[in-house]
Design a protein around this motif. Sequence first.
Motif, mmCIF file in Angstrom:
data_model
loop_
_atom_site.group_PDB
_atom_site.id
_atom_site.type_symbol
_atom_site.label_atom_id
_atom_site.label_comp_id
_atom_site.label_asym_id
_atom_site.label_seq_id
_atom_site.Cartn_x
_atom_site.Cartn_y
_atom_site.Cartn_z
ATOM 1 N N ALA A 161 0.858 -1.184 0.000
ATOM 2 C CA ALA A 161 0.000 0.000 0.000
ATOM 3 C C ALA A 161 0.893 1.231 0.000
ATOM 4 O O ALA A 161 2.116 1.139 0.071
ATOM 5 C CB ALA A 161 -0.924 -0.006 1.214
ATOM 6 N N ALA A 162 0.269 2.396 -0.089
ATOM 7 C CA ALA A 162 1.027 3.643 -0.107
ATOM 8 C C ALA A 162 0.176 4.759 0.472
ATOM 9 O O ALA A 162 -1.051 4.651 0.542
ATOM 10 C CB ALA A 162 1.457 3.998 -1.532
ATOM 11 N N PRO A 163 0.798 5.866 0.873
ATOM 12 C CA PRO A 163 0.013 7.013 1.345
ATOM 13 C C PRO A 163 -0.776 7.689 0.233
ATOM 14 O O PRO A 163 -1.772 8.361 0.502
ATOM 15 C CB PRO A 163 1.079 7.962 1.908
ATOM 16 C CG PRO A 163 2.271 7.108 2.165
ATOM 17 C CD PRO A 163 2.236 6.057 1.110
ATOM 18 N N VAL A 168 6.686 4.105 0.532
ATOM 19 C CA VAL A 168 6.795 5.549 0.758
ATOM 20 C C VAL A 168 7.763 6.153 -0.263
ATOM 21 O O VAL A 168 8.875 5.643 -0.446
ATOM 22 C CB VAL A 168 7.295 5.854 2.188
ATOM 23 C CG1 VAL A 168 7.495 7.354 2.381
ATOM 24 C CG2 VAL A 168 6.309 5.313 3.215
ATOM 25 N N ASP A 169 7.326 7.207 -0.929
ATOM 26 C CA ASP A 169 8.220 7.989 -1.774
ATOM 27 C C ASP A 169 9.082 8.844 -0.849
ATOM 28 O O ASP A 169 8.633 9.858 -0.317
ATOM 29 C CB ASP A 169 7.402 8.868 -2.724
ATOM 30 C CG ASP A 169 8.262 9.707 -3.657
ATOM 31 O OD1 ASP A 169 9.496 9.724 -3.466
ATOM 32 O OD2 ASP A 169 7.710 10.357 -4.556
ATOM 33 N N ALA A 170 10.325 8.421 -0.671
ATOM 34 C CA ALA A 170 11.198 9.065 0.310
ATOM 35 C C ALA A 170 12.049 10.175 -0.290
ATOM 36 O O ALA A 170 12.909 10.727 0.410
ATOM 37 C CB ALA A 170 12.106 8.014 0.961
ATOM 38 N N GLY A 171 11.836 10.499 -1.543
ATOM 39 C CA GLY A 171 12.584 11.594 -2.134
ATOM 40 C C GLY A 171 12.346 12.889 -1.381
ATOM 41 O O GLY A 171 11.199 13.311 -1.200
ATOM 42 N N GLN A 184 3.658 6.379 11.048
ATOM 43 C CA GLN A 184 2.937 6.162 12.309
ATOM 44 C C GLN A 184 1.458 6.461 12.147
ATOM 45 O O GLN A 184 0.597 5.724 12.663
ATOM 46 C CB GLN A 184 3.529 7.038 13.402
ATOM 47 C CG GLN A 184 2.901 6.804 14.773
ATOM 48 C CD GLN A 184 3.534 7.683 15.830
ATOM 49 O OE1 GLN A 184 3.664 8.896 15.649
ATOM 50 N NE2 GLN A 184 3.958 7.078 16.936
ATOM 51 N N GLY A 185 1.124 7.516 11.436
ATOM 52 C CA GLY A 185 -0.285 7.846 11.229
ATOM 53 C C GLY A 185 -1.032 6.747 10.487
ATOM 54 O O GLY A 185 -2.154 6.377 10.872
ATOM 55 N N PHE A 186 -0.427 6.217 9.446
ATOM 56 C CA PHE A 186 -1.084 5.137 8.705
ATOM 57 C C PHE A 186 -1.152 3.857 9.536
ATOM 58 O O PHE A 186 -2.133 3.119 9.468
ATOM 59 C CB PHE A 186 -0.336 4.886 7.395
ATOM 60 C CG PHE A 186 -0.735 5.835 6.297
ATOM 61 C CD1 PHE A 186 -1.719 5.494 5.381
ATOM 62 C CD2 PHE A 186 -0.145 7.083 6.191
ATOM 63 C CE1 PHE A 186 -2.107 6.373 4.394
ATOM 64 C CE2 PHE A 186 -0.517 7.974 5.201
ATOM 65 C CZ PHE A 186 -1.502 7.619 4.293
ATOM 66 N N ALA A 187 -0.133 3.591 10.315
ATOM 67 C CA ALA A 187 -0.106 2.355 11.101
ATOM 68 C C ALA A 187 -1.150 2.359 12.215
ATOM 69 O O ALA A 187 -1.670 1.306 12.597
ATOM 70 C CB ALA A 187 1.285 2.150 11.688
#
Length: 439
Positions: free
Chosen positions: A9-11, A121-124, A135-138
């Motif tokens: 999944a992704a944000p 997560v796109d960490a760019g 943390q919010g998604f978890a």
Amino acid sequence: MQLPRLLLAAPHSGAGKTTLALALLQALRERGLAVQPFKVGPDYIDPTHLELASGRRPYNLDGFFLDGEGLLSLFRHGARGADLALIEGVMGLFDGKDPQGRVGSTAQVARLLQAPVVLVVDAGGMAGSIAPLVQGFARFDPGVRVVGVLANRVGSARHAEILREALAPLGLPLLGWLPLDPGLELPERHLGLVLAGEVRPPLEALRKALRLDLEGLLRLAGEAPPLPEAPPFLPERHPPRARVAYAWDRAFRFYYPEALELLEALGAELIPFSPLADGALPQAEALLLGGGYPELFARELSENTPMREAIRRFRGPVVAECGGYMYLSRGLWVGEAFFPMVGLVPGEARMGERPVLGYREVEALRDSPLAQRGEAFKGHEFHYAHLPPSPSPAWRRVGGEEVEGYTDGRVLASFVHLYLPARPQGALRLLLSAQNPLG
């Protein structure tokens, strides 16, 4: 059913779910595992890439089309013979048909299948901020268990280490990462990614670039709990009823594999043909013209006059969806250029600037090869083309007044991609009407 499984999944959309899924599929196959891919949501394009990387036919898992039991049945059906299932989500984790993501979302599928979720997560341009984001998604939904993170577009090994350290207090591991490299990106066009058959995804580059804790990933996948029993997804195979020719080439190839399998189980002999390259139809009693990109091949389709004439002369039931609807129209405008098409349905198709998209529940306004008047079907739309209102519309939106498509009882053409497994009676009606054509 005890099957190791993970859900990516992704944000938000565009974080790199498909890219990471392709890299993971290769890593798992190199380990000697048979991995069954699934795709959440009404998507015809991403599955072409997943199939290329996995060597197995992907299936779509959609909580709007199917209820919980139906989703479980389809999951069990698709995962037969697999060592592990990898499910690619759609959009953001909690994005769906409703604002809370209860229906048609990746989260809904994760809950129903009790699948451990790995957040892509796109960490760019991100360092410590990855921690509150994850943390919010978890913590948002206790029924959705986020177990780790995969980072995309990472600047360096040191950047990856910073991300790992930021996640450590949450007890969530950084399971792997891909570097920031334009050579790893998948090509896109107006409906999403380009089909895997047109431009080959950079599988070898992804395989080499992925940094992965494979043992940790497999351990988390193996922690997925057993799933309950579910009824068979398909009915028992029926003796042959009818030959169904279906368009399959670069211009038309949007079909749900489970819908084609349903037709076969109900007695269809499916025969592919190419509106682009073939000069005649195969021997068949019914025609299917699925979605695709006719606008990219408008000249070739128009110049294949023998095929257009063969379809006009065909007397059995015809079902056309989206791109197939455009092909059956009188013609297709691409910019200022006009290309004559089959002419079985009224109106000329024009490409627009903004997409029409979303889930649809439609009610039949009159009898057609798939539906009796008043029957409701589920599906979705995603297109840029428009056709003028039909004098004989096929569907009315359930709960609204909007009408759409065209039918004369023998031909059914519409922009709505119907999900036939949600209403198998429609598939059966098509085969029965093929046995008894209107003439």
